[in-house]
Each structure stands twice: as structure tokens, then as C-alpha cells.
Scaffold this motif. Sequence first.
Motif, PDB file in Angstrom:
ATOM      1  N   VAL B  26       0.831  -1.199   0.000  1.00 44.33           N
ATOM      2  CA  VAL B  26       0.000   0.000   0.000  1.00 44.33           C
ATOM      3  C   VAL B  26       0.868   1.252   0.000  1.00 44.33           C
ATOM      4  CG1 VAL B  26      -1.908  -1.124   1.219  1.00 44.33           C
ATOM      5  CG2 VAL B  26      -0.156   0.046   2.525  1.00 44.33           C
ATOM      6  N   ALA B  33       1.337  -4.710   3.330  1.00 41.06           N
ATOM      7  CA  ALA B  33       0.191  -4.770   4.233  1.00 41.06           C
ATOM      8  C   ALA B  33      -0.320  -6.197   4.375  1.00 41.06           C
ATOM      9  CB  ALA B  33      -0.922  -3.858   3.735  1.00 41.06           C
ATOM     10  N   GLU B  52      -8.732  -8.516  13.632  1.00 42.70           N
ATOM     11  CA  GLU B  52      -9.020  -7.147  14.052  1.00 42.70           C
ATOM     12  C   GLU B  52      -9.018  -6.192  12.860  1.00 42.70           C
ATOM     13  OE1 GLU B  52      -6.859  -5.797  18.028  1.00 42.70           O
ATOM     14  OE2 GLU B  52      -5.853  -7.406  16.973  1.00 42.70           O
ATOM     15  N   SER B  53      -9.470  -4.995  13.132  1.00 43.00           N
ATOM     16  CA  SER B  53      -9.419  -3.942  12.137  1.00 43.00           C
ATOM     17  C   SER B  53      -7.966  -3.748  11.681  1.00 43.00           C
ATOM     18  CB  SER B  53      -9.934  -2.659  12.786  1.00 43.00           C
ATOM     19  OG  SER B  53     -10.193  -1.723  11.813  1.00 43.00           O
ATOM     20  N   GLY B  54      -7.762  -3.656  10.366  1.00 46.87           N
ATOM     21  CA  GLY B  54      -6.424  -3.406   9.850  1.00 46.87           C
ATOM     22  C   GLY B  54      -5.564  -4.639   9.683  1.00 46.87           C
ATOM     23  N   SER B  55      -6.149  -5.824   9.859  1.00 44.72           N
ATOM     24  CA  SER B  55      -5.331  -7.030   9.754  1.00 44.72           C
ATOM     25  C   SER B  55      -5.097  -7.455   8.311  1.00 44.72           C
ATOM     26  CB  SER B  55      -5.962  -8.172  10.556  1.00 44.72           C
ATOM     27  OG  SER B  55      -7.279  -8.397  10.134  1.00 44.72           O
ATOM     28  N   GLY B  56      -5.798  -6.836   7.368  1.00 49.31           N
ATOM     29  CA  GLY B  56      -5.565  -7.138   5.967  1.00 49.31           C
ATOM     30  C   GLY B  56      -6.646  -7.981   5.319  1.00 49.31           C
ATOM     31  N   LYS B  57      -7.770  -8.117   5.984  1.00 46.89           N
ATOM     32  CA  LYS B  57      -8.845  -8.936   5.452  1.00 46.89           C
ATOM     33  C   LYS B  57      -9.405  -8.350   4.162  1.00 46.89           C
ATOM     34  CE  LYS B  57     -11.387  -8.303   9.161  1.00 46.89           C
ATOM     35  NZ  LYS B  57     -10.614  -7.370  10.001  1.00 46.89           N
ATOM     36  N   THR B  58      -9.698  -7.053   4.210  1.00 49.35           N
ATOM     37  CA  THR B  58     -10.299  -6.419   3.045  1.00 49.35           C
ATOM     38  C   THR B  58      -9.337  -6.390   1.866  1.00 49.35           C
ATOM     39  OG1 THR B  58     -11.814  -5.115   4.382  1.00 49.35           O
ATOM     40  CG2 THR B  58     -11.333  -4.278   2.190  1.00 49.35           C
ATOM     41  N   LEU B  59      -8.068  -6.108   2.134  1.00 50.78           N
ATOM     42  CA  LEU B  59      -7.097  -6.093   1.033  1.00 50.78           C
ATOM     43  C   LEU B  59      -7.004  -7.475   0.387  1.00 50.78           C
ATOM     44  CD1 LEU B  59      -4.196  -3.859   2.441  1.00 50.78           C
ATOM     45  CD2 LEU B  59      -5.905  -3.264   0.714  1.00 50.78           C
ATOM     46  N   CYS B  72      -2.780   0.622  -4.073  1.00 47.91           N
ATOM     47  CA  CYS B  72      -2.539  -0.701  -3.487  1.00 47.91           C
ATOM     48  C   CYS B  72      -2.301  -1.693  -4.619  1.00 47.91           C
ATOM     49  CB  CYS B  72      -3.728  -1.150  -2.659  1.00 47.91           C
ATOM     50  SG  CYS B  72      -4.128  -0.019  -1.324  1.00 47.91           S
ATOM     51  N   ALA B 292       0.717  -1.224   8.601  1.00 45.69           N
ATOM     52  CA  ALA B 292       1.182  -1.787   7.336  1.00 45.69           C
ATOM     53  C   ALA B 292       2.646  -1.399   7.125  1.00 45.69           C
ATOM     54  CB  ALA B 292       0.333  -1.268   6.186  1.00 45.69           C
TER      55      ALA B 292
HETATM   56  N1  LIG Z   1      -6.033   2.434   0.356  1.00 46.74           N
HETATM   57  C1  LIG Z   1      -5.084   2.229   1.274  1.00 46.74           C
HETATM   58  N2  LIG Z   1      -3.989   3.006   1.321  1.00 46.74           N
HETATM   59  C2  LIG Z   1      -3.039   2.813   2.268  1.00 46.74           C
HETATM   60  N3  LIG Z   1      -3.087   1.856   3.203  1.00 46.74           N
HETATM   61  C3  LIG Z   1      -4.148   1.040   3.219  1.00 46.74           C
HETATM   62  C4  LIG Z   1      -5.206   1.165   2.260  1.00 46.74           C
HETATM   63  N4  LIG Z   1      -6.143   0.230   2.511  1.00 46.74           N
HETATM   64  C5  LIG Z   1      -5.690  -0.470   3.590  1.00 46.74           C
HETATM   65  N5  LIG Z   1      -4.491   0.003   4.004  1.00 46.74           N
HETATM   66  C6  LIG Z   1      -3.701  -0.520   5.135  1.00 46.74           C
HETATM   67  O1  LIG Z   1      -3.523  -1.925   4.974  1.00 46.74           O
HETATM   68  C7  LIG Z   1      -3.718  -2.634   6.188  1.00 46.74           C
HETATM   69  C8  LIG Z   1      -4.821  -3.685   6.031  1.00 46.74           C
HETATM   70  O2  LIG Z   1      -6.040  -3.027   5.748  1.00 46.74           O
HETATM   71  P1  LIG Z   1      -7.424  -3.781   5.475  1.00 46.74           P
HETATM   72  O3  LIG Z   1      -8.396  -2.756   5.059  1.00 46.74           O
HETATM   73  O4  LIG Z   1      -7.222  -4.937   4.569  1.00 46.74           O
HETATM   74  O5  LIG Z   1      -7.802  -4.330   6.937  1.00 46.74           O
HETATM   75  P2  LIG Z   1      -9.126  -5.092   7.416  1.00 46.74           P
HETATM   76  O6  LIG Z   1      -8.640  -6.336   8.080  1.00 46.74           O
HETATM   77  O7  LIG Z   1     -10.095  -5.252   6.329  1.00 46.74           O
HETATM   78  O8  LIG Z   1      -9.669  -4.091   8.536  1.00 46.74           O
HETATM   79  P3  LIG Z   1     -11.208  -3.708   8.948  1.00 46.74           P
HETATM   80  O9  LIG Z   1     -11.629  -4.780   9.902  1.00 46.74           O
HETATM   81  O10 LIG Z   1     -11.038  -2.379   9.631  1.00 46.74           O
HETATM   82  O11 LIG Z   1     -12.017  -3.640   7.715  1.00 46.74           O
HETATM   83  C9  LIG Z   1      -4.005  -1.569   7.247  1.00 46.74           C
HETATM   84  O12 LIG Z   1      -2.798  -1.269   7.922  1.00 46.74           O
HETATM   85  C10 LIG Z   1      -4.471  -0.373   6.454  1.00 46.74           C
HETATM   86  O13 LIG Z   1      -4.153   0.822   7.129  1.00 46.74           O
END
Ligand SMILES: Nc1ncnc2c1ncn2[C@@H]1O[C@H](COP(=O)(O)OP(=O)(O)OP(=O)(O)O)[C@@H](O)[C@H]1O
Lengths: 350, 345
Positions: B26, B33, B52-59, B72, B292
Motif C-alpha cells: 500500500v 500490508a 481485528e481492524s487493519g489485519s488485511g482482510k479487506t485487502l 494498493c 502496514a
Molecule cells: N487504500 C489504502 N492506502 C493505504 N493503506 C491502506 C489502504 N487500505 C488499507 N491500508 C492498510 O492496509 C492494512 C490492512 O487493511 P485492510 O483494510 O485490509 O484491513 P481489514 O482487516 O479489512 O480491517 P477492517 O476490519 O477495519 O475492515 C491496514 O494497515 C491499512 O491501514
Amino acid sequence: MSAPLLVVRDLTVTYAPPRRKGSLGTGAALSAVDLEIHAGEIVGVVGETGSGKTTLARATVGLVRPAAGAISFEGKELGVLRGRDLRDFRRSGQVQLAFQDPLRALDGDLTVAQVVAEPLDIVGGLDKAERRRRVDEALGLVGLETSFRDRHPRQLSGGQRQRVSLARAIVTRPRLLFCDEPVSALDVSNRNLVLRLLDTLRTELGLAVVIIAHDLSSLAGVADRVAVFYRGRLVEQGPIGEVLARPAHPYTALLTASAPSVQLEDRLHPDQLRHPLGDTGRTWSDGACVFASRCAFAHDACDEQPALLTVAGSGPDPTRRTAACHVADAWRTQLDPPLDRLDPQKEAVS
Amino acid sequence: MPASQPPEPTTARTHTLRVDGLGVTVGQQRRAAVHGVTFEIARGESVGLVGESGSGKTLTCRSVLGLLPAGCNVAAGSIVLGAGDSEVELTTVRRRGWDRIRGLRLAAVFQDPASYLNPSLTVGHQLAEQLRVKRDLSRREAHARSVELFVEVGLHRPEQVFHQYPHELSGGMLQRVLIAIAVALEPELLIADEATTALDVVIQAEILQLLSRLRRDHHLSLLLVTHDLAVVAETCDRILVMYGGEIVESGPTGEVLTDPKHPYTRALLSVASIGDWTRRTLDVIPGSPPEAGEQMSGCRFAPRCSAAREQCTAGPVDLTPLDAARSARCVRVDELALTSVGGVA
Ligand SMILES: Nc1ncnc2c1ncn2[C@@H]1O[C@H](COP(=O)(O)OP(=O)(O)OP(=O)(O)O)[C@@H](O)[C@H]1O
Ligand code: SF4
Ligand code: SF4
Ligand SMILES: [Mg+2]
């Protein structure tokens, strides 16, 4: 028990045209709600979207005027306040509202300290040093170091942002704090962190806290009492342990049966308590029980909204536990399959 | 893109998705990340991705969908959809190629259904249009099929809903509409990223039930993403636990919930919605997850782990198989099992 801080009697609020089509047919956002809140108490308010939870908070701080009923704060009737008196009450900051992630709507250039100090502008009459002291006090109470003062909301995590919004809500040293969905945008660990914080605030400031939530499970660890709303009606209220262990209203039972759980145990299943939408095969009059169209136990008598009555055989102080269902004591016997097949421990009379 | 070894044909035939060594970066500094994420989803299987939030699930999900936000990038690994003749390496698919994959073979629902619908068109129109274009149905056929789908996802008065605009429907109804659109073209895999998080518990339970039913009736594979272990408990066959951009534990749902092997999974369980109303503790996981790109030696959970020892940060810690179905990324997993807390009481 001491005199209640807030007393809500027979409160009815209507928004002129229904705010969202289909959400509230009658236009009544709250109907005949009775509720008491004591100092130092945490009360959970649960219900689906549009069930009137936020309206209750807005009416209490004087943002909407009730169509009927009365609200009194520390024995002072709010409904009769007009003009200056009403403004003074709002300004006193004794009742504060903390909305879900309010910082998102704020100017991104503001610092945390400015955001937290803002409600003090409305209160007025504080010099610069005192304002600074109050802001530091509020940040300290929510567990944020003073190094956060100069950060911008966008540089904070969700959990930190929620703490800033709490600091902002307590900076006026309120007696009663309404938190609207304080944790629904947070992950589980941060959710517990913020709820623990509310618990601390209640202990340290003797604050009464109302937590509005759509998630019962998060309230179980923190609230003393819970009030369950459905379509603008208070359908059940009482000590949280009793209500959750043995709900008296079918809707409360549906809430507990629907809550996610890591325990894969046998318990009531939502299908035992409600019909799929629009499947009861009968139409109800306007005055029917608000839950009738979904209730698995609806019968002819339900064409009339039941009053909020004391639940029989519950707890040491039965007056503290009420529910609005014609068969609050009897619906369990009609469960299909019968209750004895279901977790006996959970259903034991507490 | 790295060319991974061709998989063995026997396993390949049964899998809907194979992710191997996925790395996502990212920002302009290309901070890592997500790293080394490897997992599979069998045909008809439902897998929960939890952390947890920010663990990278969405990515991770968005990499599969080819929908990473600007800035990204997939930096390593392979993502294979389907098996045999229909197999496709998703990391090499370019713009137009996605038209034949997204919606058709892969579909997704997210937390905020309203933002995925056009506010100025009726919801029925948006579903029917997709059926007309991608399935070549006539206007009348598309309408009929749309109404059928609305019935299938549990929308009351489907004919009426067909002609309504997004703003006229509640969040729960909108999510049902989105699910109807997602399954309309019979995809192989449905990804639900926090799709029920914003809904109240009653609607959440209904949507989870709906997803389970659709999975059964359509042999759909499901990837369910959430921060709350309790949400996947009843819906998923298998759980992947993610922390700091890595998978730290995986295994069958029942086993992971009753006998978690990784200290982070135990921590997540202690904060999850327990469903035991008498338990009045609010546990938190102390500290916060790594950012990240944060460089760390050894186990990324070490700063927050109560079982951490020197050995934990001495060198890289791999995701290690414990038996045929389970694996964990913890050097002390054997020692800790001896003093097991045995999950939630
Ligand atoms: N567009 C972006 N630009 C920069 N960093 C990003 C971006 N999207 C995600 N990140 C970083 O990548 C890491 C993983 O993010 P991700 O959104 O995959 O987490 P998540 O597990 O889905 O969290 P949540 O439960 O909050 O949805 C985090 O550290 C986040 O700050
Ligand atoms: S009064 Fe009737 S419809 Fe209402 S909750 Fe009770 S049984 Fe159900
Ligand atoms: S490797 Fe060490 S620090 Fe990491 S989870 Fe295992 S015990 Fe904890
Ligand atoms: Mg996410």
C-alpha cells in the motif's frame, strides 16, 4: 434508591411527515414511553433501525418537542421550559449526546483539542486556562495522552476517534450522557475498550449513561438495565441479567436468539419466535401490538396494543421488570419444539 | 507475476479458489500490508476470514476481486479461480478480462449496500439489466427472473420492491437486493466483507441464514469476512485467522473455537460475542496491531502476546501444519497446548 435523575412519562414524539417511507406508518417515532434513569447507572437501549432510540435521546436534550407526555431532569419539568430557560438548560451541558463517529463530519483541519473544546463554547464563561484544563481532564478520563491534543481526527484509529468523541461529550461535565451507537463501528477488541471506558466514567463521575446499541451482546458486560424498543414502543425493560436470561417479550427473545455466539449450543432459534416478513396471513388494525405482524404467538387479543406491565415472578424487585405482551408469562409454553428440549440452564428462572 | 507450480489435478478439481503466497503493498512507499497469504476454498465450502481492524482482510478480498483501491498493488503470489478447464489466474487478468469474471464467476457484498447501487434507478431495474446484458434475457424474462430472485433472498412483496429506489429500502432490504444481484448469475464464489456488521442482530442472523441457504442450493463457495469470531461460528466450515497481514491460524470452525492453538486466536475468542449473558467481563487485547509495512523480526503478535519468549522474535515464524486440517503460526504452539486454556468455558 435515590430519586431518578431522568423521568420519562408517557412520551410520544411524532415527526410531521414520516421520515422514511414505510419505516413508521403512523408517523409516531415514539409512543407512550415510560423510563427512569438514576445517577451512576448504565442503561442499554436496544432496538432495530427506526425503532425510536435516537428520538428518545433527542427529545431528552430538547432537540425535538414531544407531542405528549413529560420529561423531567432532576425533578425539573423540561416540557414547560420556553425560550431562555430552554436555552439555558441546553447550554448547561448537563445532558450530553455523543453520536456515532461524529468526528467524520467535522472539519479535518481541527485538532483533537479543538474538537473536544467545542461544547465549551456553547456553555461559555470559561477563560482560556480553564478551557485547557477541562480539555486535558476530558482526554485523561478517556485514556488519551495529552500528546493527542494536536493530532487531527483523520490520524486516529476508529477506537481512538470514538474516545475523542466521548471526551468531547464529557468536557462539560454532564450528569447524563447519551451515547448513540458508540461501538457499532468498532472491532470487538475496541468495542470492549470503549464500553469499559464508559463503565469507568460512570464510576468516576457518577455519570448516568444511556448506551444506544443494536447489539445486545455488547451490553451484557456493562449495562445494569436494558430497555428494548420496537417500532417506537418500549416493549420490555428490566435488569439486564434477568431480561437476557429469560426475556418476557417475544421480540426480546428474538433478539437474544439472533445474537451471534461462539457457543454452538442448543438455544432458542429465531424461527421459533417470528414469522418471515408478511407471513402471518392476517392484517392487524392500527392499534395492534407493534410486534403482531411478526410474532409467532400473535392471537386475537393482540389486535390491541398491550400495556407495559410488571413481569410476574421475576427478580427480587418485580416492579423493576416490565413487558408489553398479552402473553408475557405464557408464550413459552407454546414454543415449538417445547422448551424442555432447549438449554435448561439458560432458561432456568433467575 | 510469479508462476506457481501447477497444482495436482485431483485437488485442483475440487477447489473454487486457491490463493498462494499473496502479498499486497500500500502507498507510494509500497509498504507491505499483506504477506504470504495462502489458503484454499473448496467447491461449496464456506470459509470465515477473521481478524481485528487493519489485519488485511479487506485487502485480501479485494485482491481476489481485482478491486484494490488506488495505490494498493498485488506484489506477490497467485490467485487461481476455478479448476481444470475453467481455471484462471486472477493476478494476470486485465481490465476487459474482468467483465467475464466479476459478477459472473465471482461476486461480492460489502458493509454499505447503498453505495453499490445507483440511487436514480429502481433496484429491480438494476438487477434485471444485469440479467438482460449478461444472460441475454428478454425484458419480460429478466423481470420475471428478478422477482424470483427477490423472493429467494426473502424480500417481502417482491413485485413492489422491484419498482422501488434504493433510498426507499432499509439497510437489511438493500443488503438482500445486493445479494440477489450477486447470486443472479450463479457465481462460483461469493465474498461477503463485513456484510452484516452494520445491521441489527435480528437482520444479521437472517442474512447469515440466507447466505447458508444460497450456498447449499447453488453449490456456492463463500468467503465471509468479519472481526467477530461469533459471526462465523454458525455459518462457516473453516476459519482463517488473520493478524498483521498474515494468516496465523486455520482449521475447522468447531476445532478452532473450542481448542484455539494460536495465542491471538485465544485473544480474539476472549473478546468475541460469547453468547453467555452471565459472563460480565469485557476483555480487550492490549496494545494495537502493527501498521502496514512495519518491519518486525519474528512473530508479529509478539509485542502483545502474554506467552512471548525470546525465541519468538529470533527468526521468521512459519504457518506450520499441526494435522491434516489445522495449522498455526506460533513457535510455542506445542508448549502452549500443554497448558491449554481450552477455549471459552
Ligand atoms: N487504500 C489504502 N492506502 C493505504 N493503506 C491502506 C489502504 N487500505 C488499507 N491500508 C492498510 O492496509 C492494512 C490492512 O487493511 P485492510 O483494510 O485490509 O484491513 P481489514 O482487516 O479489512 O480491517 P477492517 O476490519 O477495519 O475492515 C491496514 O494497515 C491499512 O491501514
Ligand atoms: S402481544 Fe401478542 S403479538 Fe404482541 S408480542 Fe405478545 S403475543 Fe406477540
Ligand atoms: S510465536 Fe511467541 S509471541 Fe508469537 S504467538 Fe507464539 S508464543 Fe506468542
Ligand atoms: Mg475490512
